[in-house]
Scaffold this motif. Structure first.
Motif, PDB file in Angstrom:
ATOM      1  N   ARG A 111       2.634 -27.246  13.425  1.00 62.63           N
ATOM      2  CA  ARG A 111       3.563 -26.218  13.038  1.00 62.63           C
ATOM      3  C   ARG A 111       4.244 -26.698  12.114  1.00 62.63           C
ATOM      4  NH1 ARG A 111       4.013 -22.940  10.133  1.00 62.63           N
ATOM      5  NH2 ARG A 111       4.081 -20.930  10.423  1.00 62.63           N
ATOM      6  N   GLY A 112       5.072 -27.427  13.134  1.00 60.67           N
ATOM      7  CA  GLY A 112       6.657 -27.204  12.151  1.00 60.67           C
ATOM      8  C   GLY A 112       6.526 -28.446  10.795  1.00 60.67           C
ATOM      9  N   ASN A 113       5.136 -29.119  10.687  1.00 56.39           N
ATOM     10  CA  ASN A 113       5.080 -30.378  10.113  1.00 56.39           C
ATOM     11  C   ASN A 113       5.067 -29.491   8.724  1.00 56.39           C
ATOM     12  OD1 ASN A 113       6.870 -32.329  11.151  1.00 56.39           O
ATOM     13  ND2 ASN A 113       4.872 -33.225  11.424  1.00 56.39           N
ATOM     14  N   LEU A 114       3.870 -28.031   8.776  1.00 54.82           N
ATOM     15  CA  LEU A 114       3.190 -27.694   8.144  1.00 54.82           C
ATOM     16  C   LEU A 114       4.335 -26.333   7.032  1.00 54.82           C
ATOM     17  CD1 LEU A 114      -0.220 -26.368  10.002  1.00 54.82           C
ATOM     18  CD2 LEU A 114       0.303 -28.464   7.633  1.00 54.82           C
ATOM     19  N   ARG A 115       3.704 -26.249   5.672  1.00 54.50           N
ATOM     20  CA  ARG A 115       4.915 -25.212   5.058  1.00 54.50           C
ATOM     21  C   ARG A 115       3.603 -24.850   3.539  1.00 54.50           C
ATOM     22  NH1 ARG A 115       6.627 -27.390   0.532  1.00 54.50           N
ATOM     23  NH2 ARG A 115       7.109 -30.308  -0.166  1.00 54.50           N
ATOM     24  N   LYS A 116       4.104 -23.851   3.431  1.00 48.70           N
ATOM     25  CA  LYS A 116       3.679 -23.623   1.649  1.00 48.70           C
ATOM     26  C   LYS A 116       3.942 -24.520   0.702  1.00 48.70           C
ATOM     27  CE  LYS A 116       2.963 -18.220   2.626  1.00 48.70           C
ATOM     28  NZ  LYS A 116       3.834 -17.451   1.725  1.00 48.70           N
ATOM     29  N   GLY A 117       3.574 -24.410  -0.072  1.00 44.46           N
ATOM     30  CA  GLY A 117       3.404 -25.734  -1.620  1.00 44.46           C
ATOM     31  C   GLY A 117       2.758 -26.835  -1.324  1.00 44.46           C
ATOM     32  N   MET A 118       2.387 -27.532  -0.010  1.00 40.46           N
ATOM     33  CA  MET A 118       1.930 -28.830   0.318  1.00 40.46           C
ATOM     34  C   MET A 118       0.721 -28.712  -0.251  1.00 40.46           C
ATOM     35  SD  MET A 118       2.874 -29.947   4.474  1.00 40.46           S
ATOM     36  CE  MET A 118       4.526 -30.746   4.528  1.00 40.46           C
ATOM     37  N   VAL A 119      -0.423 -30.311   0.150  1.00 43.15           N
ATOM     38  CA  VAL A 119      -1.686 -30.145  -0.882  1.00 43.15           C
ATOM     39  C   VAL A 119      -2.276 -31.263   0.188  1.00 43.15           C
ATOM     40  CG1 VAL A 119      -0.877 -30.188  -3.405  1.00 43.15           C
ATOM     41  CG2 VAL A 119      -0.272 -32.414  -1.546  1.00 43.15           C
ATOM     42  N   LEU A 120      -3.655 -31.486   0.893  1.00 44.27           N
ATOM     43  CA  LEU A 120      -3.974 -31.984   1.678  1.00 44.27           C
ATOM     44  C   LEU A 120      -5.135 -32.841  -0.099  1.00 44.27           C
ATOM     45  CD1 LEU A 120      -5.887 -29.843   3.199  1.00 44.27           C
ATOM     46  CD2 LEU A 120      -4.662 -31.584   4.250  1.00 44.27           C
ATOM     47  N   VAL A 121      -4.903 -34.478   0.029  1.00 44.46           N
ATOM     48  CA  VAL A 121      -5.033 -35.365  -1.179  1.00 44.46           C
ATOM     49  C   VAL A 121      -6.166 -36.540  -0.272  1.00 44.46           C
ATOM     50  CG1 VAL A 121      -3.230 -34.313  -2.525  1.00 44.46           C
ATOM     51  CG2 VAL A 121      -2.780 -36.398  -1.350  1.00 44.46           C
ATOM     52  N   SER A 122      -6.563 -36.764  -1.518  1.00 41.71           N
ATOM     53  CA  SER A 122      -7.128 -38.652  -1.535  1.00 41.71           C
ATOM     54  C   SER A 122      -6.108 -39.416  -0.930  1.00 41.71           C
ATOM     55  CB  SER A 122      -7.967 -38.806  -2.089  1.00 41.71           C
ATOM     56  OG  SER A 122      -9.331 -38.179  -2.059  1.00 41.71           O
ATOM     57  N   LYS A 123      -6.075 -40.273  -0.255  1.00 36.25           N
ATOM     58  CA  LYS A 123      -5.674 -41.464  -0.502  1.00 36.25           C
ATOM     59  C   LYS A 123      -5.288 -41.889  -2.036  1.00 36.25           C
ATOM     60  CE  LYS A 123      -6.501 -43.326   4.030  1.00 36.25           C
ATOM     61  NZ  LYS A 123      -6.972 -44.358   4.818  1.00 36.25           N
ATOM     62  N   GLU A 124      -5.622 -41.821  -2.777  1.00 35.97           N
ATOM     63  CA  GLU A 124      -5.119 -42.488  -4.190  1.00 35.97           C
ATOM     64  C   GLU A 124      -4.554 -41.417  -4.489  1.00 35.97           C
ATOM     65  OE1 GLU A 124      -9.964 -40.783  -4.813  1.00 35.97           O
ATOM     66  OE2 GLU A 124      -8.143 -41.567  -3.032  1.00 35.97           O
ATOM     67  N   LEU A 125      -4.096 -40.233  -3.997  1.00 38.16           N
ATOM     68  CA  LEU A 125      -3.166 -39.341  -5.279  1.00 38.16           C
ATOM     69  C   LEU A 125      -1.713 -39.188  -4.588  1.00 38.16           C
ATOM     70  CD1 LEU A 125      -5.499 -36.205  -6.000  1.00 38.16           C
ATOM     71  CD2 LEU A 125      -5.321 -38.208  -7.539  1.00 38.16           C
ATOM     72  N   VAL A 126      -1.847 -40.112  -3.250  1.00 34.72           N
ATOM     73  CA  VAL A 126      -1.362 -39.495  -2.914  1.00 34.72           C
ATOM     74  C   VAL A 126       0.497 -40.195  -3.591  1.00 34.72           C
ATOM     75  CG1 VAL A 126       0.739 -40.549  -0.983  1.00 34.72           C
ATOM     76  CG2 VAL A 126      -1.697 -40.270  -0.716  1.00 34.72           C
ATOM     77  N   GLY A 127       1.104 -38.855  -3.413  1.00 40.00           N
ATOM     78  CA  GLY A 127       3.169 -39.359  -4.575  1.00 40.00           C
ATOM     79  C   GLY A 127       3.424 -38.205  -4.845  1.00 40.00           C
ATOM     80  N   CYS A 128       4.274 -38.273  -4.893  1.00 40.87           N
ATOM     81  CA  CYS A 128       5.497 -36.578  -4.875  1.00 40.87           C
ATOM     82  C   CYS A 128       6.668 -36.947  -6.086  1.00 40.87           C
ATOM     83  CB  CYS A 128       6.066 -36.185  -4.111  1.00 40.87           C
ATOM     84  SG  CYS A 128       6.944 -37.329  -2.998  1.00 40.87           S
ATOM     85  N   SER A 129       7.364 -36.224  -6.862  1.00 37.50           N
ATOM     86  CA  SER A 129       8.241 -36.017  -7.496  1.00 37.50           C
ATOM     87  C   SER A 129       9.522 -35.058  -6.599  1.00 37.50           C
ATOM     88  CB  SER A 129       7.536 -36.317  -8.844  1.00 37.50           C
ATOM     89  OG  SER A 129       6.977 -34.544  -9.344  1.00 37.50           O
ATOM     90  N   LEU A 130      11.004 -35.885  -7.250  1.00 34.62           N
ATOM     91  CA  LEU A 130      11.859 -34.652  -7.737  1.00 34.62           C
ATOM     92  C   LEU A 130      12.470 -34.576  -8.384  1.00 34.62           C
ATOM     93  CD1 LEU A 130      13.441 -34.253  -5.291  1.00 34.62           C
ATOM     94  CD2 LEU A 130      15.609 -35.678  -5.620  1.00 34.62           C
ATOM     95  N   GLU A 131      11.945 -35.030 -10.128  1.00 32.73           N
ATOM     96  CA  GLU A 131      12.283 -34.554 -11.222  1.00 32.73           C
ATOM     97  C   GLU A 131      11.155 -35.115 -12.057  1.00 32.73           C
ATOM     98  OE1 GLU A 131      15.148 -36.905 -13.067  1.00 32.73           O
ATOM     99  OE2 GLU A 131      16.491 -36.471 -11.104  1.00 32.73           O
ATOM    100  N   PHE A 132      11.314 -33.612 -13.088  1.00 37.24           N
ATOM    101  CA  PHE A 132       9.878 -34.341 -14.165  1.00 37.24           C
ATOM    102  C   PHE A 132      10.112 -33.475 -15.389  1.00 37.24           C
ATOM    103  CE2 PHE A 132      10.270 -29.931 -11.989  1.00 37.24           C
ATOM    104  CZ  PHE A 132       9.615 -28.940 -12.618  1.00 37.24           C
ATOM    105  N   GLU A 133       9.415 -34.070 -16.294  1.00 37.15           N
ATOM    106  CA  GLU A 133       9.474 -33.179 -17.756  1.00 37.15           C
ATOM    107  C   GLU A 133       8.215 -32.720 -17.808  1.00 37.15           C
ATOM    108  OE1 GLU A 133       9.786 -34.831 -21.837  1.00 37.15           O
ATOM    109  OE2 GLU A 133      10.420 -36.546 -19.982  1.00 37.15           O
ATOM    110  N   ALA A 134       8.687 -31.297 -18.240  1.00 31.95           N
ATOM    111  CA  ALA A 134       7.984 -29.905 -18.830  1.00 31.95           C
ATOM    112  C   ALA A 134       8.330 -29.678 -20.393  1.00 31.95           C
ATOM    113  CB  ALA A 134       7.756 -29.278 -18.261  1.00 31.95           C
TER     114      ALA A 134
END
Length: 555
Positions: A443-466
């Protein structure tokens, strides 16, 4: 169907000499002059054509009988009309579809000839991979506009007593019942059967029976109207990705409080909107007219650039629903939850409104991306997440990657069970909201804002351009400015790191900005719409580039 044809009396039909727009090759609307005794080869062609129109409309198609391809209303004699409808019934039966007559037009005959008739027929077939056609509608509007009361009447089929009794069915917390104000997002459903009749809750009808008896189901999301719950309202618009929104305006107060703000958010996120003016039973006609005129003025303004359409007849409701996907018109209804005035027009509109997500089939074929918007623990089941599946599919025993955690990593989890509309199911597909029970996760590893994805989509970012558009700021936004940003199910504080080719951004100006998350890396997808706010500062935009955080190893 013959009985349906016979219920129309010539005196009840509107004389409509005006023509329809020319037929378009794409889309789900088909014109047919007549379908009298077609040959077997012709039948095969017509069935294939109907199948294609249904696919274009994601399960719904409109057939105009007695109309030429150029839109000319010719009409048919009663015998020709019956034969054409019989042929259409046979075509629909082969595809497992149903027919519903929406409206009938009377075309005046020349030189003493008998008037001829044209029919508009809704053909509906539930897609093979679904139990029903599923749409999501968010409900916006100022506090005390009557949103929850209206939803209670729509979903439970009982009129209000004038003191908000019907809204009690939607409230989830004691303080909501005591104050009469919504503070969290509640979900209700209204279904339509193959004949276009409403399938509502009742003492003897459960959620399971509504889903079982419906061919079209609309999930109504009641969002908070009070300004202090604005974060909850924005979260509902960005995370749940509604197909369209209903803006509720009280006839006695007009565009007060957060009404303009909610309308602006929906338009900024490109969510189609229609307006419902409530409480017309307690206002004089001049006050109702004043409120509607105020609405029309705002919708026509340069900031909206919409075409307001007053819905006063059943014909208006059908026309508005068919053209709603153009995103140019905004239908305006005037209803009462106490007397029930014009509620039938609103139901007709909701029944005919087409599915607006044109890319669903493409998304279903893609890799899995499930957005987590709520986390809870169910006794005897374990950890459960709820959310919306953006792409791909999820079924029992699937192994997916859950993340990102605070360190940016993903972990492998197993899908235990899947529930949709409070019912267990084996499979969910892109665009559907559901709850998923997970194994191999704490339970401690779950939070709002997470995603369940296939292995090919694994990745995250700290910075992004908009690419952003600043709706309002007292002065100007510079490097180092911090604000709360909403991207799908992500809600976090970000800092402006760089403003490209500019030193600052002022109100009503565009810019390309690099943002940095302040707390943890997040899963962000290129092309996602975003909304940011800080005090009176408000802006919208779209993610155009994502900078990978690290090469994420799987645990």
């Amino acid at each position: 169907m013959e009985n349906d044809l016979e219920i129309f009396e010539p005196t009840e039909m509107e004389k409509l000499p005006a023509n329809l727009p020319p037929e378009v090759e794409e889309g789900n609307i088909e014109y047919k002059l007549k379908l009298v005794n077609p040959s077997p080869h012709r039948i095969e062609h017509l069935v294939t054509q109907m199948k294609w129109r249904l696919e274009e409309g994601q399960g719904e198609a409109i057939y105009e009988i007695g109309v030429e391809d150029n839109g000319l209303l010719v009409g048919l004699s009663p015998m020709e009309l019956r034969a054409s409808v019989h042929t259409l019934e046979n075509m629909a039966e082969r595809l497992g579809a149903t027919l519903t007559i929406l409206r009938e037009r009377c075309v005046e005959g020349d030189y003493g000839e008998e008037d001829r008739r044209a029919l508009e027929i809704l053909v509906r077939r539930v897609p093979d991979d679904q139990k029903f056609i599923d749409l999501r509608m968010s409900v916006l509007g100022n506090v005390d506009a009557g949103k929850s009361t209206l939803l209670g009447v729509l979903t439970h089929g009982e009129l209000d007593n004038g003191r908000g009794r019907s809204r009690l069915n939607l409230f989830r917390h004691l303080h909501e019942i005591q104050s009469g104000r919504t503070s969290c997002i509640s979900h209700e459903i209204v279904g339509f059967n193959s004949s276009g009749e409403v399938v509502n809750y009742s003492e003897s009808r459960s959620v399971e029976e509504i889903c079982e008896n419906s061919t079209k189901l609309i999930t109504l999301m009641d969002l908070a109207g009070h300004h202090k719950y604005l974060k909850t309202t924005i979260f509902g618009l960005t995370c749940y990705s509604p197909d369209f929104s209903m803006l509720v305006v009280s006839a006695n107060t007009g565009m007060a409080g957060t009404t303009k703000e909610h309308l602006g958010f929906a338009l900024a996120l490109k969510v189609p909107v229609f307006v419902v003016v409530t409480k017309i039973d307690m206002c004089r006609k001049f006050l109702i007219e004043k409120t509607v005129s105020q609405l029309e003025k705002i919708l026509k303004s340069p900031g909206c650039k919409k075409i307001p359409v007053r819905v006063e007849t059943e014909d208006d409701a059908i026309t508005a629903a068919q053209n709603f996907d153009s995103e140019k018109i905004v239908p305006i209804f005037r209803v009462s939850s106490v007397t029930g005035a014009n509620l039938d027009l609103l139901f007709k509109f909701l029944n005919v409104i087409p599915p607006l997500n044109k890319e669903r089939d493409k998304l279903v074929q893609g890799p899995t991306e499930y957005q987590v918007d709520e986390v809870f623990n169910v006794p005897g089941v374990g950890n459960v997440v709820s959310g919306r599946l953006h792409s791909g599919s999820v079924r029992e025993a699937d192994e997916l990657m859950l993340g990102p955690c605070d360190d940016g990593q993903f972990q492998k989890v197993t899908v235990k069970t899947v529930h949709r509309n409070r019912l267990p199911c084996r499979l969910i597909q892109a665009g559907q909201a559901s709850t998923v029970a997970l194994e191999n996760v704490e339970r401690g590893n779950l939070r709002k804002g997470m995603v369940l994805v296939s292995k090919e989509l694994v990745g995250c970012s700290l910075e992004f351009e908009a690419d952003i558009y600043l709706l309002y700021h007292d002065t100007q936004i510079c490097k180092g400015f911090q604000t709360t940003i909403h991207i799908g199910n992500v809600c976090q504080t970000v800092q402006v790191m760089t403003i490209k080719e500019k030193d600052a951004v002022k109100t009503n100006h565009r810019a390309q900005v690099v943002f940095k998350f302040m707390n943890r890396p997040e899963y962000v997808r290129v092309g996602s719409r975003l909304l940011f706010r800080q005090g009176t500062t408000k802006g919208v935009g779209e993610v155009i580039k994502v900078y990978p955080y690290i090469d994420i190893p799987a645990r």
